[in-house]
Design a protein around this motif. Sequence first.
Motif, PDB file in Angstrom:
ATOM      1  N   ALA A 167      -8.987   6.745   3.400  1.00 45.37           N
ATOM      2  CA  ALA A 167      -8.957   5.376   3.913  1.00 45.37           C
ATOM      3  C   ALA A 167      -8.907   4.368   2.777  1.00 45.37           C
ATOM      4  CB  ALA A 167     -10.180   5.124   4.789  1.00 45.37           C
ATOM      5  N   ALA A 168      -9.699   4.593   1.733  1.00 44.40           N
ATOM      6  CA  ALA A 168      -9.731   3.648   0.614  1.00 44.40           C
ATOM      7  C   ALA A 168      -8.386   3.588  -0.097  1.00 44.40           C
ATOM      8  CB  ALA A 168     -10.833   4.045  -0.371  1.00 44.40           C
ATOM      9  N   GLN A 169      -7.739   4.732  -0.279  1.00 42.64           N
ATOM     10  CA  GLN A 169      -6.434   4.754  -0.942  1.00 42.64           C
ATOM     11  C   GLN A 169      -5.369   4.070  -0.090  1.00 42.64           C
ATOM     12  OE1 GLN A 169      -6.557   9.023  -1.411  1.00 42.64           O
ATOM     13  NE2 GLN A 169      -6.727   8.853  -3.640  1.00 42.64           N
ATOM     14  N   ILE A 170      -5.426   4.298   1.213  1.00 47.92           N
ATOM     15  CA  ILE A 170      -4.467   3.647   2.106  1.00 47.92           C
ATOM     16  C   ILE A 170      -4.676   2.137   2.092  1.00 47.92           C
ATOM     17  CG2 ILE A 170      -3.651   3.453   4.478  1.00 47.92           C
ATOM     18  CD1 ILE A 170      -4.625   6.341   4.916  1.00 47.92           C
ATOM     19  N   ALA A 171      -5.935   1.718   2.168  1.00 42.07           N
ATOM     20  CA  ALA A 171      -6.233   0.281   2.192  1.00 42.07           C
ATOM     21  C   ALA A 171      -5.756  -0.398   0.920  1.00 42.07           C
ATOM     22  CB  ALA A 171      -7.733   0.071   2.386  1.00 42.07           C
ATOM     23  N   ARG A 172      -5.949   0.252  -0.217  1.00 44.96           N
ATOM     24  CA  ARG A 172      -5.505  -0.326  -1.503  1.00 44.96           C
ATOM     25  C   ARG A 172      -4.001  -0.491  -1.521  1.00 44.96           C
ATOM     26  NH1 ARG A 172      -3.878  -2.800  -5.010  1.00 44.96           N
ATOM     27  NH2 ARG A 172      -4.205  -2.603  -7.273  1.00 44.96           N
ATOM     28  N   LEU A 173      -3.289   0.512  -1.010  1.00 45.02           N
ATOM     29  CA  LEU A 173      -1.836   0.447  -1.000  1.00 45.02           C
ATOM     30  C   LEU A 173      -1.333  -0.563   0.025  1.00 45.02           C
ATOM     31  CD1 LEU A 173       0.865   1.537  -2.012  1.00 45.02           C
ATOM     32  CD2 LEU A 173       0.635   3.443  -0.397  1.00 45.02           C
ATOM     33  N   GLN A 174      -1.919  -0.540   1.225  1.00 46.05           N
ATOM     34  CA  GLN A 174      -1.457  -1.455   2.264  1.00 46.05           C
ATOM     35  C   GLN A 174      -1.660  -2.913   1.880  1.00 46.05           C
ATOM     36  OE1 GLN A 174      -0.046  -0.649   5.846  1.00 46.05           O
ATOM     37  NE2 GLN A 174       0.697  -2.433   4.735  1.00 46.05           N
ATOM     38  N   ALA A 175      -2.667  -3.180   1.048  1.00 50.27           N
ATOM     39  CA  ALA A 175      -2.968  -4.556   0.647  1.00 50.27           C
ATOM     40  C   ALA A 175      -1.834  -5.204  -0.123  1.00 50.27           C
ATOM     41  CB  ALA A 175      -4.251  -4.587  -0.190  1.00 50.27           C
ATOM     42  N   VAL A 176      -0.961  -4.405  -0.754  1.00 50.87           N
ATOM     43  CA  VAL A 176       0.129  -4.979  -1.539  1.00 50.87           C
ATOM     44  C   VAL A 176       1.487  -4.808  -0.863  1.00 50.87           C
ATOM     45  CG1 VAL A 176      -1.112  -4.652  -3.710  1.00 50.87           C
ATOM     46  CG2 VAL A 176       0.425  -2.844  -2.899  1.00 50.87           C
ATOM     47  N   LEU A 177       1.493  -4.207   0.342  1.00 48.38           N
ATOM     48  CA  LEU A 177       2.757  -3.945   1.033  1.00 48.38           C
ATOM     49  C   LEU A 177       3.036  -4.987   2.109  1.00 48.38           C
ATOM     50  CD1 LEU A 177       2.562  -0.066   1.573  1.00 48.38           C
ATOM     51  CD2 LEU A 177       4.056  -1.286  -0.021  1.00 48.38           C
ATOM     52  N   ASP A 178       4.319  -5.268   2.318  1.00 48.04           N
ATOM     53  CA  ASP A 178       4.739  -6.152   3.397  1.00 48.04           C
ATOM     54  C   ASP A 178       5.112  -5.374   4.652  1.00 48.04           C
ATOM     55  OD1 ASP A 178       4.441  -8.446   1.841  1.00 48.04           O
ATOM     56  OD2 ASP A 178       6.463  -8.260   1.007  1.00 48.04           O
ATOM     57  N   VAL A 179       5.212  -4.043   4.543  1.00 44.37           N
ATOM     58  CA  VAL A 179       5.540  -3.192   5.683  1.00 44.37           C
ATOM     59  C   VAL A 179       4.317  -2.355   6.032  1.00 44.37           C
ATOM     60  CG1 VAL A 179       7.998  -3.104   5.156  1.00 44.37           C
ATOM     61  CG2 VAL A 179       6.465  -1.371   4.198  1.00 44.37           C
TER      62      VAL A 179
END
Length: 336
Positions: free
Chosen positions: A183-195
């Motif tokens: 979850a933490a890795q996904i959240a970090r990545l999603q925070a910088v994505l527009d999709v």
Amino acid sequence: MTESLCPDPGRADERSPAPDGGPPPSDIREHRVLYGCMGLGGGWDTSPYTAADVGHAEAAVRAALAAGITAFDHADIYRHGKSEAVFGELLARDPELRGRVLIQTKCGIVLPDGARPGYYDLRGASVVRRVEESLTRLRTDVIDVLLLHRPDPLARPEEIPEAFAALRSQGLVRQFGVSNMSAAQIARLQAVLDVPLVVDQLEMSLHRRDWVESGVLVNTPAAADDGFPHGTLEFCAAHGIRPQAWGALARGRFTGGHDDSPAARLVAELAQRKGTTPETVVLWWLLRHPAGIAPVIGTARPDRIAACRDAVHRSPGLGHEEWYGLWTAARGKALP
């Protein structure tokens, strides 16, 4: 001309679960079960695939379509790229097939080569290049879903948005997700994505149970022995991310007829009682969980693929106590 791999639209029992017999759902989250193509393409080496390998792949794909499975999971490393290549051969032979299937693939793992160790590479330019190579092998102009295969500790998440934007703007990838991430890795990545990230693929099965154990071992001494990042499934549910389960059949551990464990006996008993197959019972155990887990079937045997049909077409037929009974039998001891 090679016989079409597309199910006959006039035979409802062979139709993939798509509206009016048309194309499959375009959103990967609407697919209940996927077929994993890791077993297709010959050996795990760099030798060319053979005509027999193509025939083997055709039989597996035909069985999956007949069972109603229309989403096919790949990775660029499977069989050193040959899994994608033989699937591309099938698409080239049957032009109608591409419109009947959804293709998901993964990138980010670099296999060992001689003295060079294997490693992970999620640098933006590498992601784009690997996608282009997968498109060539698959002989298609678009990948429906791209997953980042494993976390790369050296990757800077800020590189990924540019890569995803390029792939999306060129029409090369439609949806994006991850694999083997917390979850933490996904959240970090999603925070910088527009999709949005729409998938997290994890190893989950009646044998590999740490994903469910982590939730009930909270506040017990055994929690320290569980390696699954607790909260990942809850995070996925809260953010519209569909968990996919690789290794869902646990390599036939409970269904191959060679296991006389209490769990295997219970699987067989439930299958007989429910009028289905042991494979379906094992998949129902995953599907029954409210996280919305989509099993990925990895066997290349057409008979075992066919045995999963009820998991696609029937609602999970396990009651509350039956589900817990399977869990307890598989873990070999009572719940805390």
